[in-house]
Design a protein around this motif. Structure first.
Motif, PDB file in Angstrom:
ATOM      1  N   GLU A  96      61.571  43.678  58.622  1.00 35.98           N
ATOM      2  CA  GLU A  96      60.768  44.274  57.558  1.00 35.98           C
ATOM      3  C   GLU A  96      61.656  44.493  56.334  1.00 35.98           C
ATOM      4  O   GLU A  96      62.746  45.048  56.459  1.00 35.98           O
ATOM      5  CB  GLU A  96      60.190  45.623  58.007  1.00 35.98           C
ATOM      6  N   ASP A  97      61.160  44.084  55.174  1.00 43.07           N
ATOM      7  CA  ASP A  97      61.883  44.283  53.921  1.00 43.07           C
ATOM      8  C   ASP A  97      61.068  45.231  53.051  1.00 43.07           C
ATOM      9  O   ASP A  97      60.129  44.819  52.364  1.00 43.07           O
ATOM     10  CB  ASP A  97      62.087  42.947  53.219  1.00 43.07           C
ATOM     11  N   VAL A  98      61.417  46.497  53.086  1.00 45.76           N
ATOM     12  CA  VAL A  98      60.634  47.492  52.345  1.00 45.76           C
ATOM     13  C   VAL A  98      60.865  47.393  50.836  1.00 45.76           C
ATOM     14  O   VAL A  98      60.147  48.027  50.068  1.00 45.76           O
ATOM     15  CB  VAL A  98      60.952  48.922  52.838  1.00 45.76           C
ATOM     16  N   THR A  99      61.845  46.586  50.413  1.00 47.89           N
ATOM     17  CA  THR A  99      62.069  46.411  48.979  1.00 47.89           C
ATOM     18  C   THR A  99      61.137  45.361  48.377  1.00 47.89           C
ATOM     19  O   THR A  99      61.025  45.261  47.159  1.00 47.89           O
ATOM     20  CB  THR A  99      63.519  46.000  48.688  1.00 47.89           C
ATOM     21  N   ALA A 100      60.487  44.584  49.226  1.00 48.54           N
ATOM     22  CA  ALA A 100      59.615  43.516  48.733  1.00 48.54           C
ATOM     23  C   ALA A 100      58.319  44.094  48.171  1.00 48.54           C
ATOM     24  O   ALA A 100      57.767  45.057  48.709  1.00 48.54           O
ATOM     25  CB  ALA A 100      59.303  42.535  49.860  1.00 48.54           C
ATOM     26  N   ASP A 101      57.818  43.487  47.113  1.00 49.87           N
ATOM     27  CA  ASP A 101      56.590  43.970  46.479  1.00 49.87           C
ATOM     28  C   ASP A 101      55.392  43.882  47.415  1.00 49.87           C
ATOM     29  O   ASP A 101      54.459  44.681  47.330  1.00 49.87           O
ATOM     30  CB  ASP A 101      56.292  43.165  45.208  1.00 49.87           C
ATOM     31  N   HIS A 102      55.425  42.908  48.341  1.00 53.38           N
ATOM     32  CA  HIS A 102      54.288  42.708  49.233  1.00 53.38           C
ATOM     33  C   HIS A 102      54.395  43.519  50.527  1.00 53.38           C
ATOM     34  O   HIS A 102      53.509  43.446  51.376  1.00 53.38           O
ATOM     35  CB  HIS A 102      54.170  41.221  49.595  1.00 53.38           C
ATOM     36  N   ALA A 131      69.418  47.459  60.195  1.00 50.92           N
ATOM     37  CA  ALA A 131      68.553  47.949  59.123  1.00 50.92           C
ATOM     38  C   ALA A 131      67.437  46.991  58.750  1.00 50.92           C
ATOM     39  O   ALA A 131      66.400  47.412  58.219  1.00 50.92           O
ATOM     40  CB  ALA A 131      69.396  48.277  57.893  1.00 50.92           C
ATOM     41  N   SER A 132      67.600  45.712  59.026  1.00 54.79           N
ATOM     42  CA  SER A 132      66.553  44.746  58.699  1.00 54.79           C
ATOM     43  C   SER A 132      65.398  44.797  59.701  1.00 54.79           C
ATOM     44  O   SER A 132      64.360  44.175  59.470  1.00 54.79           O
ATOM     45  CB  SER A 132      67.132  43.332  58.645  1.00 54.79           C
TER      46      SER A 132
END
Length: 251
Positions: A92-98, A147-148
């Motif tokens: 999960e990439d919580v920095t991504a806009d989507h 963390a990813s």
């Protein structure tokens, strides 16, 4: 946990660690029931190991576990081992806009609620047997997160804490509580690339060590943890947490 003369139910038992455990216990003469979502996988393992019983289970369906519970209680009243192994892992990439909570909720539903609901479904049956075991699959990442994979690691931290409390509550009841904490193993948990990743431990080697530890009752505190993961397990106690975290999660 005894490794022979059991009646064992394994969720997530048609692939990866679950399937390897099913086959290892089957080879030792146990009665093994595997539960999983994919009917083709259920058919495959029953064909390979004709004594194994395959039953459908989709933890995302509210009625599926109820059907499995009724079936097992009727057909296998001598059930004495539950291995709650079903689990999913997604980055999960919580920095991504989507980014949204879709994957987060799916992981929680399977890795946390799936373990709790499966245990609740079969604990009354297990309590009736003289030698019962509940084993749930955690992860060494419960103690040192990658963390990813934030929700996956957090879900395994829940499993560890929950099993610790369950073990204490059941201390006067003959139901042993075990936590299986695998390292990075060659399965398809995170995708096909993991199964062939040379950095991952071969699945057959891992299962061989797990079965040896079970046979020798070598699982202090109820944790089935390989020596290679001691550094992560005890990082806070040993004062190495920050160093290891940076090594696993470089900037």
């Amino acid at each position: 946990m005894q490794t022979t003369e059991n009646t064992i139910l394994i969720t997530g038992g048609t692939s990866g660690i679950g399937r390897a455990l099913a086959e290892a216990f089957y080879d030792r003469g146990n009665k093994v029931i595997v539960a999983g979502r994919r009917r083709s996988n259920l058919e495959e393992i029953m064909t390979k190991c004709p004594g194994i019983v395959g039953l459908p289970l989709d933890l995302g369906c509210p009625y599926s576990l109820a059907r499995l519970k009724a079936d097992v209680h009727t057909r296998f009243p001598d059930l004495n081992v539950l291995i709650a192994n079903a689990g999913i892992s997604r980055p999960e990439d919580v920095t991504a806009d989507h980014w949204d909570s879709t994957d987060t909720e799916a992981i929680i539903n399977t890795n946390i609620l799936g373990v709790v609901r499966t245990t609740a479904a079969f604990l009354p049956l297990l309590k009736k047997q003289p030698n019962s075991t509940i084993m749930a699959t955690g992860s060494a990442l419960a103690f040192m997160p990658l963390a990813s994979f934030p929700t996956y690691c957090a879900s395994k931290a829940f499993v560890h804490s929950w099993l610790t409390a369950l073990r204490h509550q059941l201390r006067h009841i003959p139901v042993e509580i075990l936590e299986l904490s695998p390292p990075y193993v060659q399965t398809e948990l995170t995708g096909a690339q993991q199964a062939g990743d040379p950095r991952a431990m071969p699945l057959s080697d891992y299962i061989r060590q797990v079965m040896h530890m079970l046979e020798q009752h070598d699982h202090p505190r109820g944790e089935i943890l390989l020596e290679r993961d001691y550094a992560r397990r005890w990082a806070e106690r040993d004062g190495t947490y920050d160093t290891l975290f940076v090594a696993m999660n470089p900037n």
